[in-house]
Design an enzyme around this catalytic site. Structure first.
Site, mmCIF file in Angstrom:
data_model
loop_
_atom_site.group_PDB
_atom_site.id
_atom_site.type_symbol
_atom_site.label_atom_id
_atom_site.label_comp_id
_atom_site.label_asym_id
_atom_site.label_seq_id
_atom_site.Cartn_x
_atom_site.Cartn_y
_atom_site.Cartn_z
ATOM 1 N N SER A 1 -6.110 4.278 2.896
ATOM 2 C CA SER A 1 -5.833 3.674 1.540
ATOM 3 C C SER A 1 -4.317 3.460 1.173
ATOM 4 O O SER A 1 -3.557 4.358 2.062
ATOM 5 C CB SER A 1 -6.286 4.471 0.403
ATOM 6 O OG SER A 1 -5.785 5.646 0.093
ATOM 7 N N GLY B 1 -2.009 1.630 2.211
ATOM 8 C CA GLY B 1 -1.250 1.240 3.418
ATOM 9 C C GLY B 1 -1.086 2.413 4.447
ATOM 10 O O GLY B 1 -0.247 2.283 5.246
ATOM 11 N N GLU C 1 -9.157 -9.167 -2.199
ATOM 12 C CA GLU C 1 -7.746 -9.566 -1.884
ATOM 13 C C GLU C 1 -7.964 -10.767 -0.833
ATOM 14 O O GLU C 1 -8.838 -10.945 0.055
ATOM 15 C CB GLU C 1 -6.883 -8.542 -1.002
ATOM 16 C CG GLU C 1 -6.615 -7.460 -2.072
ATOM 17 C CD GLU C 1 -5.943 -6.232 -1.142
ATOM 18 O OE1 GLU C 1 -4.819 -6.874 -0.690
ATOM 19 O OE2 GLU C 1 -6.599 -5.286 -0.908
ATOM 20 N N GLU D 1 -9.562 -8.132 2.079
ATOM 21 C CA GLU D 1 -10.147 -6.981 2.087
ATOM 22 C C GLU D 1 -10.866 -6.839 0.540
ATOM 23 O O GLU D 1 -10.666 -7.900 -0.198
ATOM 24 C CB GLU D 1 -9.058 -5.769 1.947
ATOM 25 C CG GLU D 1 -8.415 -5.701 3.239
ATOM 26 C CD GLU D 1 -7.535 -4.349 3.393
ATOM 27 O OE1 GLU D 1 -7.365 -3.639 4.606
ATOM 28 O OE2 GLU D 1 -7.096 -3.700 2.366
ATOM 29 N N ASP E 1 -5.222 -1.131 -7.322
ATOM 30 C CA ASP E 1 -3.877 -0.706 -7.845
ATOM 31 C C ASP E 1 -2.940 -1.990 -8.432
ATOM 32 O O ASP E 1 -2.242 -1.828 -9.311
ATOM 33 C CB ASP E 1 -3.069 -0.052 -6.443
ATOM 34 C CG ASP E 1 -3.244 -0.765 -5.173
ATOM 35 O OD1 ASP E 1 -3.507 -1.823 -5.132
ATOM 36 O OD2 ASP E 1 -2.653 -0.128 -4.406
ATOM 37 N N THR E 2 -3.065 -3.116 -7.515
ATOM 38 C CA THR E 2 -2.284 -4.248 -8.230
ATOM 39 C C THR E 2 -2.831 -4.690 -9.481
ATOM 40 O O THR E 2 -1.801 -5.288 -10.363
ATOM 41 C CB THR E 2 -2.444 -5.587 -7.274
ATOM 42 O OG1 THR E 2 -3.827 -5.851 -7.239
ATOM 43 C CG2 THR E 2 -1.987 -5.143 -5.862
ATOM 44 N N ARG F 1 3.398 7.178 -4.858
ATOM 45 C CA ARG F 1 3.576 6.367 -6.130
ATOM 46 C C ARG F 1 3.515 7.268 -7.370
ATOM 47 O O ARG F 1 2.257 7.980 -7.446
ATOM 48 C CB ARG F 1 2.589 5.148 -5.991
ATOM 49 C CG ARG F 1 2.475 4.341 -7.255
ATOM 50 C CD ARG F 1 1.679 3.032 -7.299
ATOM 51 N NE ARG F 1 0.377 3.358 -6.896
ATOM 52 C CZ ARG F 1 -0.603 2.811 -5.918
ATOM 53 N NH1 ARG F 1 -0.131 1.684 -5.351
ATOM 54 N NH2 ARG F 1 -1.812 3.027 -5.924
#
Length: 388
Positions: A150, A152, A258, A270, A277-278, A356
């Site tokens: 997850s 990235g 996505e 995906e 998160d976006t 993050r």
């Protein structure tokens, strides 16, 4: 009406989900592999276990007897979910959805082979040698991702043959769970990528949020904005694809789907069977319900009359640039002093490079050019420093 929810994964997305659940009187047990995870800080109870240990999962499910199991991360022994469904527990959105989407192989094969959605050309590899062969078949440049990861982690782009071994080693390091396998994707020449938040309901039609644009680095999002600029034709195609794949997976809840937008149409990329998160941009008040409230309402079978876009908004991440076991923050008053601006500090107990740690949120009227709103979020996020 009070239900007991077992939340598997307790990061920042889980924290906002718990806050939404607390607001309407639900009981939440937050689970993660470490203590004091963000969602644990606002839940009624918490458990610290290795969620890849099926026996441990069985133990806490038996102990808490939840009405709902809500996965928030990938690293879970998801095949156990089918048994929990047989016991009468609702897995969100469904055991099939959680099981398929925790592994990129299952969801990609469903989308491309069973449903016939347009995707990048792809292959799988379980060793550096297989990766070499897969790259030869899909071509360079290409993208390598662990099947289970997850944010990235373990994802890289192969630009020359010299990158292949490095990509395998990085994927091994970033892989979650006990499957060391990667997907190799041909590079799609896209002009933008979007997330389409898709809400499936038990007794009502599927709903879509306005598309969210985002920019990624290291496979992780840096800024997101809503609404993204998408042609009516592309939006219709994306909605049709999202409806097909979410219907095939079943259940009720919010999915982050996505897509790549290219000159020759829309490509499925995906899917996450949970808040994305976006989608944190919806915390800027862009919609009448944020993505966490929508997920909760769908889970509880509360009817959602409509999803209405009310403002333009953007989010920009606050990242750590080193390691700390007691991170603090400076610059917050500077952000708080700005108009049409908000922020979230997630309360993570430790920091590491590129982790993050928070997000800055900006909003404005729908008439405001979205580029201006995004630029303001980017500049504002620079005002916050994670002290190590």
């Amino acid at each position: 009406m009070t239900k007991k929810i077992l939340l598997l994964g307790s990061g920042e997305l889980g924290k906002e989900f718990v806050i939404a659940a607390q607001r309407i009187g639900q009981t939440v047990i937050a689970v993660d592999s470490y203590e004091n995870a963000p969602a644990m800080q606002v839940a009624h109870h918490f458990e610290v276990i290795n969620m890849l240990d099926g026996a441990e999962l069985d133990r806490i499910v038996a102990q808490h007897q939840p009405d709902f199991i809500v996965p928030e991360i990938e690293a879970i022994r998801t095949e156990r979910f089918y048994d929990y469904e047989k016991q009468g527990i609702t897995v969100v959105p469904s055991a099939k959805a959680a099981n398929f989407t925790m592994n990129r192989k299952a969801i990609r094969d469903l989308a491309a082979k069973e449903l016939g959605l347009r995707t990048a050309k792809y292959r799988y590899a379980t060793s550096a040698e297989e990766l070499q062969k897969a790259v030869a078949e899909v071509g360079i440049p290409c993208v390598v991702k662990p099947l289970m990861s997850s944010s990235g982690k373990g994802q890289s782009t192969i630009k020359t043959e010299a990158d292949i071994l490095k990509a395998w080693q990085y994927a091994e390091k970033g892989s979650r769970g006990d499957i060391i396998e990667v997907i190799v994707e041909a590079f799609v020449n896209f002009h933008s990528e979007i997330t389409l938040l898709t809400v499936t309901q038990n007794n009502n039609p599927t709903l879509f949020c306005a598309p969210i644009g985002h920019r990624q680095e290291r496979g992780d999002y840096q800024e997101s904005w809503q609404p993204a600029t998408v042609s009516d034709k592309d939006l219709q195609e994306a909605q049709n694809m999202a409806r097909k794949v979410t219907e095939a997976l079943g259940g009720a809840g919010l999915f982050g789907v996505e897509f790549f937008l290219t000159d020759d149409g829309v490509y499925f990329s995906e899917l996450s069977p949970r808040p994305h998160d976006t989608g944190m941009v919806t915390l800027a008040g862009t919609q009448n319900f944020n993505e966490f409230e929508l997920h909760l309402r769908a889970v509880l079978s509360l009817p959602i009359f409509e999803i209405k876009l009310e403002k333009a908004g953007a989010s920009a991440v606050i990242l750590a640039d080193g390691h700390s076991t007691n991170p603090t923050y400076s610059g917050i008053p500077n952000v708080a002093a700005l108009a049409k601006t908000d922020f979230r500090i997630f309360g993570k107990p430790s920091a590491r490079p590129y982790r993050r740690m928070g997000v800055v949120l900006t909003h404005d009227s729908l008439e405001t050019p979205i580029e201006n709103v995004v630029e303001r979020a980017k500049e504002t996020s620079k005002l916050v420093t994670v002290n190590l």
